[in-house]
Write an enzyme that holds these catalytic residues in place. Sequence first.
Site, PDB file in Angstrom:
ATOM      1  N   SER A 187       0.808  -1.224   0.000  1.00 37.80           N
ATOM      2  CA  SER A 187       0.000   0.000   0.000  1.00 37.80           C
ATOM      3  C   SER A 187       0.839   1.271   0.000  1.00 37.80           C
ATOM      4  CB  SER A 187      -0.969   0.038   1.189  1.00 37.80           C
ATOM      5  OG  SER A 187      -1.837  -1.067   1.109  1.00 37.80           O
ATOM      6  N   ARG A 188       2.035   1.186  -0.572  1.00 44.31           N
ATOM      7  CA  ARG A 188       2.933   2.348  -0.684  1.00 44.31           C
ATOM      8  C   ARG A 188       3.394   2.895   0.666  1.00 44.31           C
ATOM      9  NH1 ARG A 188       3.411   0.211  -5.167  1.00 44.31           N
ATOM     10  NH2 ARG A 188       2.455   1.040  -7.050  1.00 44.31           N
ATOM     11  N   LEU A 189       3.240   2.093   1.757  1.00 43.00           N
ATOM     12  CA  LEU A 189       3.708   2.538   3.081  1.00 43.00           C
ATOM     13  C   LEU A 189       5.136   2.032   3.286  1.00 43.00           C
ATOM     14  CD1 LEU A 189       0.450   1.984   5.193  1.00 43.00           C
ATOM     15  CD2 LEU A 189       1.382   4.145   4.326  1.00 43.00           C
TER      16      LEU A 189
END
Lengths: 209, 209
Positions: A187-189
């Site tokens: 999730s692009r974290l």
Amino acid sequence: MDLRDKRIDYDRFHLTEEEAGNDPFELFKRWYTEASKEEIEANIMVVSTSVNNQPDSRIVLLKEVFEQEFVFYTNYTSHKGEQIALNPNVSLLFFWQNHQRQVRVTGTAQKVSAKQSDEYFASRPYESQIGAIASQQSSELTTRGELEALVNELLEKHRNIPVKRPDHWGGYRVAPSHFEFWQGRPSRLHDRICFTKKGDHWNRGRLHP
Amino acid sequence: MDLRDKRIDYDRFHLTEEEAGNDPFELFKRWYTEASKEEIEANIMVVSTSVNNQPDSRIVLLKEVFEQEFVFYTNYTSHKGEQIALNPNVSLLFFWQNHQRQVRVTGTAQKVSAKQSDEYFASRPYESQIGAIASQQSSELTTRGELEALVNELLEKHRNIPVKRPDHWGGYRVAPSHFEFWQGRPSRLHDRICFTKKGDHWNRGRLHP
């Protein structure tokens, strides 16, 4: 060309402060060793230069990490050589796709000693040595055939004479002042751990993804 | 770490003037299409920025090539966003290892319209939208746990409310002024064909390897 729906989640690894440790060179070597098990050329890096605030980037092969510096070789009269002569500030970028990792480095470049360039030049394959003396790197070339004719002539000429390193060909060593270790996460974290040089010490921090 | 003996010859393809043609966007699309058959993420590119003549580089995903511009999305308050606000000159670099090809682009970046950013933001997965509103991209983060707690809170809060694109998140479009198409060749005698914009026209040339 529309690639907006193309996405892959990064979920293989994470990077904690404990794993990062306190020495960015140790972490670099560990990530490099891991990457080299899955990448054909883990030593591919992007070298970016800037003159008059126009950045410019290209792929270069890392040849050595020695005494806390990154070493690569090139033609000193190439665009990148001219740019480094005007402004020694550079950035390096390693990207190891299989491990979903980047290492970003900013620092300054300077030439290695003539002796070090000689040694590396002497270790290169004969055809690459001839290429280095034939090519006026980054200057205009009328046709491919012109270069090939020159290479053939030089191959003939040097058949029984060792090729001497030309003065305009040699190494640079980049001394980092800042590192970022980027580990892709779902999730692009992503995990982003930085090291900034303060005197002889590296200050570690974590950035928002 | 000594990598001086590590070398691979590049011998899969070549690039003639005839194959290059006269339109760098056509050639880019052809190379992209070929690369995407062998690369998981052929749309990976390096975006380099420069402020006070310090270059900085990172991986970004190309999302669109539209009307002769390259489009990507990010947080406008990230380091790269701040750097582009100070200096819109950027370089892009595509490297397709299996095809032994690079495309180097220099140009200028500007924001896409709010409408275009809204559309793309709305198409992203829910978790990435939440990530975009949770992350203060590139600013310091005390612990990973702090971010995860905020993400969980926002996931809960937005469970039944669509996530609105935050003003600080959106796209950039890069208008190229120069391209280089680099095809790796044996003995480092690579093919390098350039296109430089002159008015509405692209001037083609070949560079020494």
